[in-house]
Design an enzyme around this catalytic site. Structure first.
Site, short mmCIF file in Angstrom:
data_model
loop_
_atom_site.label_atom_id
_atom_site.label_comp_id
_atom_site.label_asym_id
_atom_site.label_seq_id
_atom_site.Cartn_x
_atom_site.Cartn_y
_atom_site.Cartn_z
N THR A 134 -23.68 4.06 -8.87
CA THR A 134 -22.48 4.58 -8.20
C THR A 134 -22.76 4.92 -6.75
O THR A 134 -23.88 5.27 -6.40
CB THR A 134 -22.04 5.85 -8.96
N ARG A 142 -13.10 3.72 -21.40
CA ARG A 142 -13.91 4.87 -20.99
C ARG A 142 -13.79 5.11 -19.47
O ARG A 142 -13.88 4.20 -18.66
CB ARG A 142 -15.37 4.61 -21.35
N VAL A 143 -13.59 6.37 -19.10
CA VAL A 143 -13.57 6.76 -17.69
C VAL A 143 -14.65 7.82 -17.50
O VAL A 143 -14.78 8.74 -18.30
CB VAL A 143 -12.18 7.33 -17.30
N ASP A 182 -17.10 10.35 -14.65
CA ASP A 182 -16.86 11.52 -13.80
C ASP A 182 -16.40 11.17 -12.39
O ASP A 182 -15.76 11.99 -11.72
CB ASP A 182 -18.15 12.34 -13.68
N THR A 224 -23.65 11.33 -8.98
CA THR A 224 -23.99 10.10 -9.69
C THR A 224 -24.86 10.46 -10.89
O THR A 224 -25.69 11.35 -10.82
CB THR A 224 -24.74 9.09 -8.80
N GLY A 225 -24.62 9.78 -11.99
CA GLY A 225 -25.41 10.07 -13.19
C GLY A 225 -24.60 9.80 -14.43
O GLY A 225 -23.56 9.11 -14.38
N GLY A 251 -21.99 10.22 -16.60
CA GLY A 251 -20.71 10.85 -16.30
C GLY A 251 -20.20 11.87 -17.31
O GLY A 251 -19.59 12.88 -16.94
N1 ASP Z 1 -21.35 8.61 -12.94
C1 ASP Z 1 -20.97 7.26 -13.23
C2 ASP Z 1 -20.22 7.22 -14.53
O1 ASP Z 1 -20.60 7.91 -15.46
C3 ASP Z 1 -22.15 6.35 -13.33
C4 ASP Z 1 -23.05 6.34 -12.13
O2 ASP Z 1 -23.27 7.38 -11.52
O3 ASP Z 1 -23.57 5.27 -11.78
O4 ASP Z 1 -19.29 6.48 -14.65
#
Ligand code: ASP
Length: 349
Positions: free
Chosen positions: A215, A243-244, A246, A266-267, A269
Site C-alpha cells: 500500500t 473484503r475492504v 483499513d 500500511t499493514g 488491515g
Molecule cells: N492495509 C492494506 C489492507 O489491509 C494492505 C497494505 O497495507 O498493503 O488492505
C-alpha cells in the site's frame, strides 16, 4: 586625530556588521518558521529484507519513492496545499507497477483487482474514500472528488464508478492493473492455501504475517499550517467476498487533524480497523498530551503489536515533526529533511 577618525570608522563598520548579522538572523528565522513544510511517504511494510533484494531492485524502489516525494515537496514549496501534495505524490506511486496501488495492485481470490483509497483534510476534517473500485486508474483522485464534489464520505463499487464517470473520469479496463509479479503472488498463496487447508472454504492465516503490504500513503504539512493524509491500495492478495481493508476507512488507515497530526497506515488491515490505529495516534496527542513520536510509537509497538497485527504508519504533526514506526522487518518510506533533502529508507535500520 587621524588615528581617532580611523577608530571611529572601524567602530561604525563593526556596529553595521553586527546589525546586518542580527537583522539577517531574525529575518531568516521568520522565514523558516513562517514556511515550515513537511512531507513523508510510504510504499508498504512487511518482510522486506536486504538479502532478498538486488541492488538494482532496491534502487528502483528508492527512485520511485524519491520521485513521488519530490513531486509533493515542490507543490508545498511553491505554496500549494497539503491536499494537492498528498494526491499528486500518491498518483506517482499509483502509476508505478512496483507498489500495491493503481497499476500493480494485488489480485483478489477471483483474479480481479479491487482498489481502496481515502484522503483527509486536517483543516476541515473533511474526508473522501472509495472502496472496491475496479476501473479507476487513480483511486486517490476519486476519493478526493468524493470529498469535494459529493455530500458523502465513502462510495463503493458500482456506485463509485458511476460517480467517477459523471465527473469525467475515464474508466480503465481491469487489464490495466495487471502485473506478472502480483499474478504469481496470487497463485503462490492459492497453492499454499490448498496444501494447508484443502477443505476449508475460507482458510484462516492465508494472509500470513510474513507477507508484504505494498500500500502507498503520503502525509503533508503546507505553508498555511494545514495537514493532510492519503492512502491508496489494492488491498490484500487473495481477498474475497468484497473484503475492504483499513486504507479507505477514516480513522483506521488514514486520519488528519490540524490540531494534532496526519497519519497514513500500511499493514494487515483487519487489525488497523479494529485498533482504529490512525485516529488513536491523534487522540493520544489531543487528549493524552503525548508528542507525535510518543503517540505513534505507543500505538504501533504497544497496541498493534499486542493485538497480533503487523504493519506501520507514517505521521507528521503541525510543527513538521515526522514519525515512521513499524513492527515488520521493513517499510518502504521516505521524508524530506529540514534542508530539503530526500531521505529514503527501506529496512529496519
Ligand atoms: N492495509 C492494506 C489492507 O489491509 C494492505 C497494505 O497495507 O498493503 O488492505
Amino acid at each position: 586625530m587621524n588615528e581617532s577618525i580611523f577608530q571611529a570608522c572601524f567602530r561604525l563598520f563593526l556596529y553595521f556588521g553586527v546589525w546586518v548579522v542580527v537583522v539577517g538572523f531574525v529575518y531568516s528565522q521568520e522565514l523558516v518558521s513562517g514556511s515550515r513544510i513537511g512531507i513523508a511517504i510510504h510504499g508498504g511494510a512487511g518482510t522486506i529484507l536486504k538479502e532478498n533484494m538486488s541492488p538494482e531492485e532496491e534502487e528502483t524502489y528508492r527512485a520511485e519513492l524519491r520521485e513521488a516525494l519530490l513531486v509533493g515537496y515542490e507543490i508545498l514549496k511553491g505554496g500549494g496545499s497539503s491536499l494537492d501534495a498528498v494526491e499528486k505524490a500518491i498518483n506517482i506511486l499509483e502509476d508505478s507497477p512496483l507498489f500495491n496501488a493503481g497499476k500493480g495492485a494485488v489480485f483478489t481470490n477471483s483474479g480481479t483487482n479491487e482498489l481502496d483509497a481515502s484522503i483527509m483534510d486536517g483543516k476541515t476534517l473533511n474526508a473522501g474514500a472509495v472502496a472496491a473500485v475496479k476501473h479507476t486508474k487513480n483511486p486517490i483522485s476519486l476519493a478526493r472528488l468524493v470529498m469535494e464534489k459529493s455530500p458523502h464520505v465513502m462510495l463503493v463499487g458500482e456506485g463509485a464508478a458511476v460517480f467517477a464517470e459523471k465527473l469525467g473520469m475515464k474508466p480503465v479496463p481491469q487489464e490495466y492493473f495487471y502485473t506478472e509479479k502480483r499474478w504469481l503472488q496470487l497463485q503462490k498463496i492459492k497453492a499454499r492455501e490448498k496444501s494447508v487447508a484443502p477443505d476449508k472454504p475460507v482458510p484462516r492465516g492465508s494472509q500470513s504475517r510474513t507477507e508484504k503490504f505494498g500500500t502507498v500513503g503520503v502525509v503533508a504539512l503546507d505553508q498555511d499550517g494545514n495537514l493532510a493524509a492519503g492512502t491508496s491500495t489494492g488491498g490484500m492478495t487473495n481477498k474475497r467476498f468484497g473484503r475492504v481493508g483499513d486504507s479507505p476507512i477514516i480513522g483506521a488507515g488514514t486520519y488528519a487533524n490540524n490540531q494534532t497530526c496526519a497519519v497514513s497506515a500500511t499493514g494487515h488491515g483487519e487489525y488497523f480497523i479494529r485498533g482504529v490505529i490512525a485516529y488513536d495516534v491523534s487522540a493520544l496527542m489531543q487528549y493524552g498530551g503525548l508528542s507525535l513520536a510518543e503517540a505513534a510509537d505507543k500505538v504501533i509497538r504497544e497496541k498493534l503489536g499486542a493485538m497480533g497485527g503487523s504493519g506501520g504508519i507514517i505521521a507528521i504533526d503541525r510543527e513538521g515533526n515526522i514519525a515512521m514506526p513499524f513492527n515488520t522487518a521493513g517499510m518502504y518510506r521516505g521524508y524530506m529533511d529540514r534542508n530539503g533533502k530526500p531521505v529514503i529508507r527501506i529496512y529496519r535500520d
